[in-house]
Design an enzyme around this catalytic site. Structure first.
Site, mmCIF file in Angstrom:
data_model
loop_
_atom_site.group_PDB
_atom_site.id
_atom_site.type_symbol
_atom_site.label_atom_id
_atom_site.label_comp_id
_atom_site.label_asym_id
_atom_site.label_seq_id
_atom_site.Cartn_x
_atom_site.Cartn_y
_atom_site.Cartn_z
ATOM 1 N N LYS A 44 35.281 39.037 11.497
ATOM 2 C CA LYS A 44 33.896 38.765 11.068
ATOM 3 C C LYS A 44 33.832 37.500 10.201
ATOM 4 O O LYS A 44 32.791 37.146 9.660
ATOM 5 C CB LYS A 44 33.356 39.937 10.226
ATOM 6 C CG LYS A 44 33.131 41.229 10.955
ATOM 7 C CD LYS A 44 32.339 42.235 10.061
ATOM 8 C CE LYS A 44 33.242 43.182 9.312
ATOM 9 N NZ LYS A 44 32.539 44.191 8.488
ATOM 10 N N LYS A 46 35.227 37.320 7.380
ATOM 11 C CA LYS A 46 35.153 37.770 5.985
ATOM 12 C C LYS A 46 36.566 38.073 5.491
ATOM 13 O O LYS A 46 37.439 38.449 6.250
ATOM 14 C CB LYS A 46 34.328 39.076 5.888
ATOM 15 C CG LYS A 46 32.836 38.907 6.056
ATOM 16 C CD LYS A 46 32.110 40.264 6.111
ATOM 17 C CE LYS A 46 31.905 40.886 4.743
ATOM 18 N NZ LYS A 46 30.953 42.048 4.793
HETATM 19 N N1 C2G Z 1 24.422 48.295 0.306
HETATM 20 C C1 C2G Z 1 23.311 48.744 -0.423
HETATM 21 N N2 C2G Z 1 22.881 48.029 -1.484
HETATM 22 C C2 C2G Z 1 23.512 46.883 -1.857
HETATM 23 C C3 C2G Z 1 24.639 46.432 -1.130
HETATM 24 C C4 C2G Z 1 25.088 47.166 -0.042
HETATM 25 O O1 C2G Z 1 22.724 49.790 -0.098
HETATM 26 N N3 C2G Z 1 23.032 46.192 -2.946
HETATM 27 C C5 C2G Z 1 24.857 49.098 1.461
HETATM 28 C C6 C2G Z 1 24.835 48.301 2.775
HETATM 29 O O2 C2G Z 1 23.539 48.311 3.343
HETATM 30 C C7 C2G Z 1 25.847 49.083 3.624
HETATM 31 C C8 C2G Z 1 26.844 49.624 2.570
HETATM 32 O O3 C2G Z 1 26.195 49.494 1.287
HETATM 33 O O4 C2G Z 1 25.204 50.194 4.255
HETATM 34 C C9 C2G Z 1 28.136 48.839 2.560
HETATM 35 O O5 C2G Z 1 27.812 47.485 2.319
HETATM 36 P P1 C2G Z 1 28.848 46.349 2.855
HETATM 37 O O6 C2G Z 1 30.208 46.687 2.396
HETATM 38 O O7 C2G Z 1 28.249 45.007 2.516
HETATM 39 O O8 C2G Z 1 28.759 46.616 4.428
HETATM 40 P P2 C2G Z 1 28.765 45.487 5.580
HETATM 41 O O9 C2G Z 1 29.646 44.362 5.171
HETATM 42 O O10 C2G Z 1 27.337 45.223 5.896
HETATM 43 O O11 C2G Z 1 29.548 46.211 6.781
HETATM 44 O O12 C2G Z 1 29.799 47.887 11.184
HETATM 45 C C10 C2G Z 1 29.002 47.665 10.057
HETATM 46 C C11 C2G Z 1 29.728 46.942 8.982
HETATM 47 O O13 C2G Z 1 30.996 47.486 8.685
HETATM 48 C C12 C2G Z 1 28.865 46.956 7.722
#
Ligand code: C2G
Length: 148
Positions: A44, A46
């Site tokens: 990704k 990342k």
């Molecule tokens: N999240 C949230 N509030 C934030 C930051 C994140 O509710 N201020 C939620 C995101 O919407 C997600 C979860 O926390 O549901 C995990 O966030 P990330 O680790 O940023 O997830 P992401 O990188 O979007 O990976 O296949 C899907 C991916 O693995 C999602």
């Protein structure tokens, strides 16, 4: 037993993540979190600060989380829902309407929960001076240089 599944990187872990997990657990009895492996993150573009094993250890210590599994590909979600007998997949609202999750509606419920505003890993890194602000303008006042 109503089984809930959610996906994420969860690095650097912060209260927005915790509030998402708390609300996800409240939708059922058993919460599975699939966290991105380091290899999947690389795909990704990342790079997590903590590696997969550390992020898994931290997630497993959260009272709302019952099981942590690896997220290795975008395509594994349907198999995850089937293999873990998932009733509902939950994601934060930044994923609302994404085809990556909408396709799961043929197999389980899909619920999007409001993101927690005001916190993000990017914001934390910026405020710690670990990352250049996205717009190039720092929001942090430059400390006045003391008289030498
Ligand atoms: N999240 C949230 N509030 C934030 C930051 C994140 O509710 N201020 C939620 C995101 O919407 C997600 C979860 O926390 O549901 C995990 O966030 P990330 O680790 O940023 O997830 P992401 O990188 O979007 O990976 O296949 C899907 C991916 O693995 C999602």
């Amino acid at each position: 037993m109503r089984r809930v599944l959610t996906y994420g990187t969860y690095d650097l872990l912060h209260y927005g993540h915790i509030r998402l997990l708390k609300r996800a657990k409240a939708l059922g009895d058993y919460l599975i979190v699939a966290i991105s492996t380091d290899e999947f993150n690389a795909g990704k573009g990342k790079k997590a600060y903590h590696n997969y094993e550390t992020r898994k250890e931290m997630l497993e210590a959260i009272r709302y989380v019952d099981l942590v599994i690896p997220e290795e590909t975008w395509e594994q979600k349907i198999d995850d829902v089937k293999n873990y007998h998932v009733d509902v997949v939950v994601m934060g609202s930044d994923w609302e309407g994404s085809e990556r999750f909408e396709i799961l509606r043929d197999y389980c419920e899909v619920v999007y929960l409001d993101r927690t505003e005001g916190v993000s890993t990017t914001k934390i890194k910026e405020e710690l001076g670990l990352q250049e602000p996205e717009n190039g303008v720092s929001q942090i006042p430059t400390p006045e240089l003391k008289d030498r």
